[in-house]
Design a protein around this motif. Structure first.
Motif, PDB file in Angstrom:
ATOM      1  N   ARG A 136      35.363 -26.804 -83.711  1.00  0.00           N
ATOM      2  CA  ARG A 136      36.779 -26.529 -83.397  1.00  0.00           C
ATOM      3  C   ARG A 136      37.193 -27.069 -82.030  1.00  0.00           C
ATOM      4  O   ARG A 136      38.020 -26.487 -81.329  1.00  0.00           O
ATOM      5  N   SER A 187      41.254 -30.228 -84.108  1.00  0.00           N
ATOM      6  CA  SER A 187      41.760 -29.684 -85.376  1.00  0.00           C
ATOM      7  C   SER A 187      42.065 -30.838 -86.327  1.00  0.00           C
ATOM      8  O   SER A 187      42.277 -31.989 -85.903  1.00  0.00           O
ATOM      9  N   SER A 188      42.098 -30.510 -87.605  1.00  0.00           N
ATOM     10  CA  SER A 188      42.435 -31.541 -88.595  1.00  0.00           C
ATOM     11  C   SER A 188      43.866 -32.026 -88.391  1.00  0.00           C
ATOM     12  O   SER A 188      44.169 -33.207 -88.601  1.00  0.00           O
ATOM     13  N   THR A 242      47.739 -30.652 -96.033  1.00  0.00           N
ATOM     14  CA  THR A 242      46.289 -30.512 -96.284  1.00  0.00           C
ATOM     15  C   THR A 242      45.549 -30.231 -94.979  1.00  0.00           C
ATOM     16  O   THR A 242      44.613 -29.419 -94.946  1.00  0.00           O
ATOM     17  N   ARG A 245      46.654 -28.675 -92.349  1.00  0.00           N
ATOM     18  CA  ARG A 245      46.875 -27.273 -91.961  1.00  0.00           C
ATOM     19  C   ARG A 245      46.013 -26.345 -92.822  1.00  0.00           C
ATOM     20  O   ARG A 245      45.430 -25.385 -92.326  1.00  0.00           O
ATOM     21  N   ARG A 246      45.909 -26.686 -94.120  1.00  0.00           N
ATOM     22  CA  ARG A 246      45.099 -25.855 -95.023  1.00  0.00           C
ATOM     23  C   ARG A 246      43.624 -25.911 -94.597  1.00  0.00           C
ATOM     24  O   ARG A 246      42.942 -24.881 -94.557  1.00  0.00           O
ATOM     25  N   ASP A 282      42.426 -26.548 -91.597  1.00  0.00           N
ATOM     26  CA  ASP A 282      42.260 -25.805 -90.323  1.00  0.00           C
ATOM     27  C   ASP A 282      42.256 -24.302 -90.568  1.00  0.00           C
ATOM     28  O   ASP A 282      41.471 -23.563 -89.966  1.00  0.00           O
ATOM     29  N   GLU A 283      43.135 -23.883 -91.457  1.00  0.00           N
ATOM     30  CA  GLU A 283      43.246 -22.444 -91.722  1.00  0.00           C
ATOM     31  C   GLU A 283      41.981 -21.943 -92.424  1.00  0.00           C
ATOM     32  O   GLU A 283      41.405 -20.918 -92.049  1.00  0.00           O
ATOM     33  N   LEU A 284      41.495 -22.699 -93.407  1.00  0.00           N
ATOM     34  CA  LEU A 284      40.275 -22.301 -94.134  1.00  0.00           C
ATOM     35  C   LEU A 284      39.069 -22.249 -93.197  1.00  0.00           C
ATOM     36  O   LEU A 284      38.201 -21.406 -93.323  1.00  0.00           O
ATOM     37  N   ARG A 285      39.057 -23.155 -92.222  1.00  0.00           N
ATOM     38  CA  ARG A 285      37.907 -23.228 -91.315  1.00  0.00           C
ATOM     39  C   ARG A 285      37.781 -21.973 -90.446  1.00  0.00           C
ATOM     40  O   ARG A 285      36.696 -21.653 -89.954  1.00  0.00           O
ATOM     41  N   THR A 286      38.880 -21.283 -90.264  1.00  0.00           N
ATOM     42  CA  THR A 286      38.791 -20.050 -89.463  1.00  0.00           C
ATOM     43  C   THR A 286      38.042 -18.955 -90.237  1.00  0.00           C
ATOM     44  O   THR A 286      37.578 -17.986 -89.647  1.00  0.00           O
ATOM     45  N   ARG A 287      37.928 -19.141 -91.575  1.00  0.00           N
ATOM     46  CA  ARG A 287      37.314 -18.088 -92.392  1.00  0.00           C
ATOM     47  C   ARG A 287      35.975 -18.478 -92.995  1.00  0.00           C
ATOM     48  O   ARG A 287      35.189 -17.628 -93.347  1.00  0.00           O
TER      49      ARG A 287
END
Lengths: 480, 96
Positions: free
Chosen positions: A19, A22-23, A55, A57-58, A60-65
């Motif tokens: 991190r 970011s993508s 895509t 943003r998706r 980056d968001e998935l990577r937090t979880r």
């Protein structure tokens, strides 16, 4: 940020996983470069900024979880004959100008966390070797804007060469990944026929077509292959073959490998091109490979087999495109006249459709599809016999470096430009082009060819070569 | 084998292509050359195996698994015109 374009896919993956990047940042960087060079290079038919950022943003968001696949978040450019849901797929033809795909190709599904930068330019319906037949204007070679990038995946090669995309997907029917990779100084990998699903690739010649990656190095291609290879039950020609760990294949060097150089394939090349590839073979010999000459005597047979098979299958595949719904709708009193006036293909496609229709027409003549298949089988058998003498074939990718945009060639003579790449398609073999020098300031490509499903051998030889040299790290002057 | 201009025109009709006179002339030359070239090639002996390129590699599955198709609204969205969930097409016949 400018150094991002020089990072490998593994390095970008590490930055994203940690991190530190970011993508969205990475995708924005490549979108900006893509827009900046579009006017000069014309690499894209459509830049899909909204899709790409959504895509990113998706991812980056998935990577937090959760932990994501190695390539997740790294943007990709896709040849505009491979469909992606919600994006236009034109095949560089007016006949499909307004077509927006309602589904993803298998390879696009597999790269669902890779932001789609855009659909890249190609020869119309992938028919050509110079990218001059695109209905959306020619692509220009980033090494010299007055020269062709090769084809048909010219856009796929040019955007990687210009640092507008970290990797791209192309398709290869007679050399369409390898020859533009050679002309643009990037690495282009055609996998074994059946290794990558063709579902969602607009078919040109179904028994020859294969999707593959173009990237800056063999190591980058290994990562992309890992992501896109594998059996697909929805593609009847997809192979039920285990996919090896391609990254692990990079660990082995060339010691003990036998490299065969087909002498006739060197004799038909420009002196500097042949010289650069021979010098590469010498370097690999010093690194521990055994190098010897072999014979590939077929020339007219190769071109004739390709002409008959590719045009016949193209005539059959393109019969479905009437131009009525997604292109220019013509006029006519009858349905036949309506179709005839709407099928406004360019001159090259029309010529190939005519040759192919003739080859399929049942005329009692030697120029028929069956003759092409017989020739193709003979060439495949000869290649099999060569692989009893050597492990990998090493030869130039193209007889010359990139030629100028304004040149015109006799249609039949132009097929001889592909004489070095076609045999791998006829036999379904994996083959790769790697940069191996410069001639008059333009990149020269070295081609490696292996038995079916032995991509591991190509990765070994190609990666050893790229560890020994830095030709794959050079940038064209125009885009520095 | 002699290729005639009539055969070229017949081929164009089969391919549903509208060609100019110059194109027909140039394709006539091209086809004659291709036929002569193909006739001039003597084939090496065919071995017992007649597997197609890629065939051995592919080992195709006997049947493709059925995949879910497109929904009605996705299909209709592809059409140039639609009305009440149906594809609207130009009238091709006068009705009495």
């Amino acid at each position: 940020m400018n150094e991002l374009k020089s990072l490998s896919l593994a390095e970008l993956s590490e930055l994203l996983a940690a991190r530190k990047l970011s993508s969205v940042e990475l995708t924005s960087y490549y979108l900006e470069r893509s827009r900046k060079y579009q006017k000069d290079i014309n690499g894209y038919i459509t830049i899909t900024e909204d899709l790409a950022l959504a895509t990113a943003r998706r991812a980056d968001e998935l990577r937090t979880r959760e932990e994501l696949p190695l390539l997740a978040g790294i943007p990709v450019a896709v040849k505009d004959n491979i469909v992606a849901r919600g994006a236009p797929t034109t095949c560089a033809s007016r006949v499909l100008e307004n077509y927006v795909s309602p589904f993803d190709a298998a390879v696009v599904e597999k790269l669902s966390l890779n932001p789609l930068l855009g659909k890249v330019n190609l020869d119309e319906f992938a028919m050509g070797a110079d990218n001059k037949t695109s209905a959306f204007g020619p692509v220009r070679n980033p090494w010299d804007l007055q020269r062709v990038p090769g084809g048909s995946s010219g856009g796929s090669a040019a955007v990687v060469a210009a640092g507008c995309a970290p990797f791209s997907l192309g398709s290869d029917t007679g050399g369409s990944i390898r020859q533009p990779a050679a002309f643009c100084g990037v690495t282009g990998f055609k996998p074994t026929y059946g290794r990558v699903s063709r579902r969602g690739l607009v078919a040109f010649a179904s028994s020859l077509d294969q999707i593959g990656p173009l990237a800056r190095s063999i190591a980058d291609c290994a990562l992309v292959l890992q992501a896109i290879c594998g059996h697909d039950p929805a593609d009847a020609t997809s192979a039920r073959q285990e996919v090896p760990d391609f990254r692990a294949c990079l660990q082995a060097d060339v010691r003990g490998l036998r490299l065969g150089l087909p002498r006739e394939n060197f004799a038909c090349c420009d002196e500097e091109v042949a010289g650069a590839v021979e010098e590469a073979a010498r370097q690999l010999e010093l690194a521990g490979a055994t190098v010897h000459w072999v014979s590939m005597p077929y020339r007219d047979e190769v071109v004739t087999a390709y002409l008959l098979i590719a045009t016949a299958e193209a005539a059959s595949n393109l019969a479905r495109f009437d131009g009525v719904k997604y292109g220019y709708r013509g006029q006519g009193q009858t349905l036949d006249e309506l179709y005839t006036s709407s099928r406004i293909f360019g001159a090259t496609v029309r010529r190939r459709l005519m040759l192919g229709t003739f080859a399929l027409s049942g005329e009692d003549c030697p120029a028929c599809y069956e003759q092409g298949l017989r020739l193709g089988r003979a060439i495949a058998r000869h290649l099999d016999s060569l692989f009893r003498q050597c492990d990998v074939l090493l030869l130039p990718t193209a007889p010359t470096v990139a030629f100028t945009l304004d040149g015109e060639q006799d249609p039949l003579a132009s097929y001889y430009n592909d004489i070095l790449t076609i045999p791998a398609n006829l036999a379904g073999l994996p083959a790769v082009s790697v940069p191996c020098g410069l001639s008059s300031g333009l990149p020269v490509g070295m081609q490696l060819m292996a038995p079916r499903f032995r991509e591991d051998l190509l990765l070994r030889v190609g990666h050893t070569w790229q560890c020994l040299t830095d030709w794959h790290q050079r940038w064209p002057r125009e885009v520095n | 084998m002699e290729i005639t201009q009539e055969q070229v025109k017949k081929t164009a009709a089969m391919a549903k292509l509208r060609l100019s006179d110059e194109e027909i002339e140039s394709l006539h030359r091209l086809l004659r050359e291709l036929v002569a070239r193909s006739a001039g090639i003597s084939l090496p002996e065919e071995e017992a195996s007649t597997a197609e390129p890629g065939e051995a590699a592919a080992a195709p599955a006997p049947f493709s698994r059925p995949q879910p198709g497109l929904r009605q609204e996705e299909v209709v969205a592809l059409a140039p015109a639609a009305e009440r969930g149906f594809i609207r097409v130009p009238r091709v016949m006068d009705h009495e």
